[in-house]
Design an enzyme around this catalytic site. Sequence first.
Site, PDB file in Angstrom:
ATOM      1  N   PRO A 287      53.429 -35.633 -70.311  1.00 14.14           N
ATOM      2  CA  PRO A 287      54.451 -34.914 -69.552  1.00 14.14           C
ATOM      3  C   PRO A 287      55.892 -35.398 -69.756  1.00 14.14           C
ATOM      4  CG  PRO A 287      53.134 -36.315 -68.098  1.00 14.14           C
ATOM      5  CD  PRO A 287      52.515 -36.403 -69.447  1.00 14.14           C
ATOM      6  N   LYS A 291      57.125 -30.397 -71.447  1.00 11.30           N
ATOM      7  CA  LYS A 291      56.925 -29.286 -72.378  1.00 11.30           C
ATOM      8  C   LYS A 291      55.690 -28.421 -72.132  1.00 11.30           C
ATOM      9  CE  LYS A 291      60.523 -29.446 -74.711  1.00 11.30           C
ATOM     10  NZ  LYS A 291      61.482 -28.544 -74.134  1.00 11.30           N
TER      11      LYS A 291
HETATM   12  P1  RFL Z   1      46.162 -24.153 -66.891  1.00 13.76           P
HETATM   13  O1  RFL Z   1      47.313 -24.126 -65.967  1.00 13.76           O
HETATM   14  O2  RFL Z   1      45.309 -25.343 -66.926  1.00 13.76           O
HETATM   15  O3  RFL Z   1      45.293 -22.854 -66.563  1.00 13.76           O
HETATM   16  C1  RFL Z   1      44.016 -22.664 -67.143  1.00 13.76           C
HETATM   17  C2  RFL Z   1      43.185 -21.884 -66.162  1.00 13.76           C
HETATM   18  O4  RFL Z   1      41.897 -21.616 -66.733  1.00 13.76           O
HETATM   19  C3  RFL Z   1      40.907 -21.825 -65.729  1.00 13.76           C
HETATM   20  N1  RFL Z   1      39.584 -22.030 -66.355  1.00 13.76           N
HETATM   21  C4  RFL Z   1      38.700 -21.028 -66.510  1.00 13.76           C
HETATM   22  N2  RFL Z   1      38.750 -19.730 -66.202  1.00 13.76           N
HETATM   23  C5  RFL Z   1      37.640 -18.970 -66.479  1.00 13.76           C
HETATM   24  N3  RFL Z   1      36.518 -19.472 -67.051  1.00 13.76           N
HETATM   25  C6  RFL Z   1      36.427 -20.776 -67.371  1.00 13.76           C
HETATM   26  N4  RFL Z   1      35.294 -21.260 -67.893  1.00 13.76           N
HETATM   27  C7  RFL Z   1      37.544 -21.618 -67.113  1.00 13.76           C
HETATM   28  N5  RFL Z   1      37.801 -22.939 -67.297  1.00 13.76           N
HETATM   29  C8  RFL Z   1      39.040 -23.160 -66.839  1.00 13.76           C
HETATM   30  C9  RFL Z   1      41.434 -23.019 -64.956  1.00 13.76           C
HETATM   31  O5  RFL Z   1      40.851 -23.118 -63.660  1.00 13.76           O
HETATM   32  C10 RFL Z   1      42.920 -22.692 -64.897  1.00 13.76           C
HETATM   33  O6  RFL Z   1      43.261 -21.921 -63.773  1.00 13.76           O
HETATM   34  O7  RFL Z   1      46.641 -23.880 -68.403  1.00 13.76           O
HETATM   35  P2  RFL Z   1      47.829 -22.981 -68.953  1.00 13.76           P
HETATM   36  O8  RFL Z   1      47.841 -21.639 -68.272  1.00 13.76           O
HETATM   37  O9  RFL Z   1      47.730 -23.059 -70.412  1.00 13.76           O
HETATM   38  O10 RFL Z   1      49.169 -23.690 -68.464  1.00 13.76           O
HETATM   39  C11 RFL Z   1      49.491 -24.979 -68.936  1.00 13.76           C
HETATM   40  C12 RFL Z   1      50.264 -25.771 -67.873  1.00 13.76           C
HETATM   41  O11 RFL Z   1      49.571 -25.675 -66.640  1.00 13.76           O
HETATM   42  C13 RFL Z   1      50.442 -27.251 -68.261  1.00 13.76           C
HETATM   43  O12 RFL Z   1      50.767 -27.362 -69.626  1.00 13.76           O
HETATM   44  C14 RFL Z   1      51.572 -27.927 -67.458  1.00 13.76           C
HETATM   45  O13 RFL Z   1      51.207 -28.016 -66.096  1.00 13.76           O
HETATM   46  C15 RFL Z   1      51.887 -29.305 -68.019  1.00 13.76           C
HETATM   47  N6  RFL Z   1      52.903 -30.043 -67.246  1.00 13.76           N
HETATM   48  C16 RFL Z   1      54.256 -29.803 -67.394  1.00 13.76           C
HETATM   49  N7  RFL Z   1      54.697 -28.823 -68.220  1.00 13.76           N
HETATM   50  C17 RFL Z   1      56.034 -28.523 -68.291  1.00 13.76           C
HETATM   51  O14 RFL Z   1      56.402 -27.610 -69.052  1.00 13.76           O
HETATM   52  N8  RFL Z   1      56.992 -29.189 -67.559  1.00 13.76           N
HETATM   53  C18 RFL Z   1      56.632 -30.179 -66.713  1.00 13.76           C
HETATM   54  O15 RFL Z   1      57.517 -30.714 -66.033  1.00 13.76           O
HETATM   55  C19 RFL Z   1      55.243 -30.545 -66.625  1.00 13.76           C
HETATM   56  N9  RFL Z   1      54.851 -31.488 -65.773  1.00 13.76           N
HETATM   57  C20 RFL Z   1      52.508 -30.966 -66.293  1.00 13.76           C
HETATM   58  C21 RFL Z   1      53.524 -31.671 -65.562  1.00 13.76           C
HETATM   59  C22 RFL Z   1      51.158 -31.185 -66.022  1.00 13.76           C
HETATM   60  C23 RFL Z   1      50.799 -32.070 -65.057  1.00 13.76           C
HETATM   61  N10 RFL Z   1      49.413 -32.208 -64.830  1.00 13.76           N
HETATM   62  C24 RFL Z   1      48.778 -32.375 -63.595  1.00 13.76           C
HETATM   63  C25 RFL Z   1      48.466 -31.954 -65.909  1.00 13.76           C
HETATM   64  C26 RFL Z   1      53.185 -32.561 -64.600  1.00 13.76           C
HETATM   65  C27 RFL Z   1      51.834 -32.752 -64.331  1.00 13.76           C
HETATM   66  C28 RFL Z   1      51.550 -33.694 -63.245  1.00 13.76           C
HETATM   67  C1  PHB Z   2      58.011 -32.923 -62.725  1.00  9.19           C
HETATM   68  O1  PHB Z   2      56.818 -32.849 -62.375  1.00  9.19           O
HETATM   69  O2  PHB Z   2      58.949 -32.605 -61.965  1.00  9.19           O
HETATM   70  C2  PHB Z   2      58.321 -33.418 -64.086  1.00  9.19           C
HETATM   71  C3  PHB Z   2      57.307 -33.912 -64.886  1.00  9.19           C
HETATM   72  C4  PHB Z   2      57.607 -34.385 -66.158  1.00  9.19           C
HETATM   73  C5  PHB Z   2      58.918 -34.356 -66.599  1.00  9.19           C
HETATM   74  C6  PHB Z   2      59.925 -33.839 -65.810  1.00  9.19           C
HETATM   75  C7  PHB Z   2      59.628 -33.369 -64.540  1.00  9.19           C
HETATM   76  O3  PHB Z   2      59.234 -34.837 -67.833  1.00  9.19           O
END
Ligand code: RFL
Ligand code: PHB
Length: 384
Positions: A287, A291
């Site tokens: 993270p 991205k």
């Molecule tokens: P998702 O959001 O994981 O959604 C996938 C969905 O598919 C479902 N699924 C199924 N559905 C049907 N049949 C199945 N067999 C299935 N298996 C799974 C899941 O339940 C889910 O609802 O993927 P998607 O849509 O590609 O989106 C990706 C983003 O969610 C992810 O890349 C970001 O959250 C990453 N990320 C961040 N990205 C940023 O651009 N900026 C940020 O600041 C940032 N901070 C973060 C983040 C991810 C974090 N975590 C927890 C991983 C901070 C955190 C803490």
């Molecule tokens: C956020 O969750 O707010 C977040 C996570 C990773 C970053 C920036 C912001 O690099």
Amino acid sequence: MRTQVAIIGAGPAGLLLSHLLARGGVSSVVLETRSEEYVGARIRAGILEHSSVELLTSVGLGSRLRSLGEQHRGIYLQWPGSRHHVDFMSLTGRSVWVYGQTEVQKDLVAARSADGQEIHYSVSGVVIGDDFVKFTDSSGSVRQLDCDVIAGCDGSFGPSRHAIPSPQVYEKVYPYSWLGILADVAPSTDELIYAWHPNGFALHSMRSATVSRLYLQVPAGTDPSSWSDDRIWDELAARLGHGQNGWKLTPGPITDKSVLPMRSHVQTPMRHRNLFLAGDAAHIVPPTGAKGLNLAIADVALLSRALIARIVSGDTTLADSYSDDALRRVWRCTHFSWWMTTMMHASGDPFDAQLQLSQLRWVATSEAGATGLAENYAGLPIGF
Ligand code: RFL
Ligand code: PHB
């Protein structure tokens, strides 16, 4: 059941894809294993880059974003004794927006339900065929959805990526994790602070004028309950430089505490026959560069154009080049996220630490260095 595109996953990639396809006259059905409440409450990304905001705005998803979100000109980069503002706006003319993924998800759900989109939540037993998907719906009935195309938007734990035969997998696992907290307290900073510290990296982010989001580098495998609230605030204060040049970190009640493992993962190709992968189903980034969500948005921008051309006009050119086109941006963001991660996190090696500090000084004080960071962080154009 029949539709043109079966979309697996109702995260941001799946819901935005259904939205873009509908605007191009292509029908879709979305299948999601989790409940609508669970998907809507997940705490995840916080930063939208310039081109993500432009795309969301251009398809009618920008109004809450622009009223509730906060536009940031740049970020602060710091190490003990120094804090520098990297101003993306003046370096590249592009900004970023603080707008939580939870809010993006709400906007998507509202737009898709206003449009009458068919979404099946709480499905199980998803089986992917060449022109159908079988699943068990929430009432326990086994159903078959016939389709022209399957979009695997099911994240890193879903079945779609395993349906691509003999993929090439590239992976790097980092020896540290992030301990992330949400706190009911006004942010102590106007823009995000990325802090290098010998104890480990810290990040001060935010969700709104009253909610802060902060992270600490911790060893991989850390149990979040081994960190008391007081210990978290003390360590954040030390790493973020409380008391330096009059800056203060204000602590507040912690409402959520979790540990996030860090890895980079790319699976290629992103397409096999009628199955196309988008978002976390094909790639994961650590993270540090914010991205993940932005890459998912960029993938579906490309994929929607390719599928509309293929289904509406019978033109397969964009569908045939989808994997290569998407992977150019995926590798750029994979490199940027790895670079930010390895520049900011303590490895325990004093040689690495000196190289990191030298690199940080150059990035923060040279226009060439700062512009490279700004261009990548604020985001390259969708078709890059
Ligand atoms: P998702 O959001 O994981 O959604 C996938 C969905 O598919 C479902 N699924 C199924 N559905 C049907 N049949 C199945 N067999 C299935 N298996 C799974 C899941 O339940 C889910 O609802 O993927 P998607 O849509 O590609 O989106 C990706 C983003 O969610 C992810 O890349 C970001 O959250 C990453 N990320 C961040 N990205 C940023 O651009 N900026 C940020 O600041 C940032 N901070 C973060 C983040 C991810 C974090 N975590 C927890 C991983 C901070 C955190 C803490
Ligand atoms: C956020 O969750 O707010 C977040 C996570 C990773 C970053 C920036 C912001 O690099």
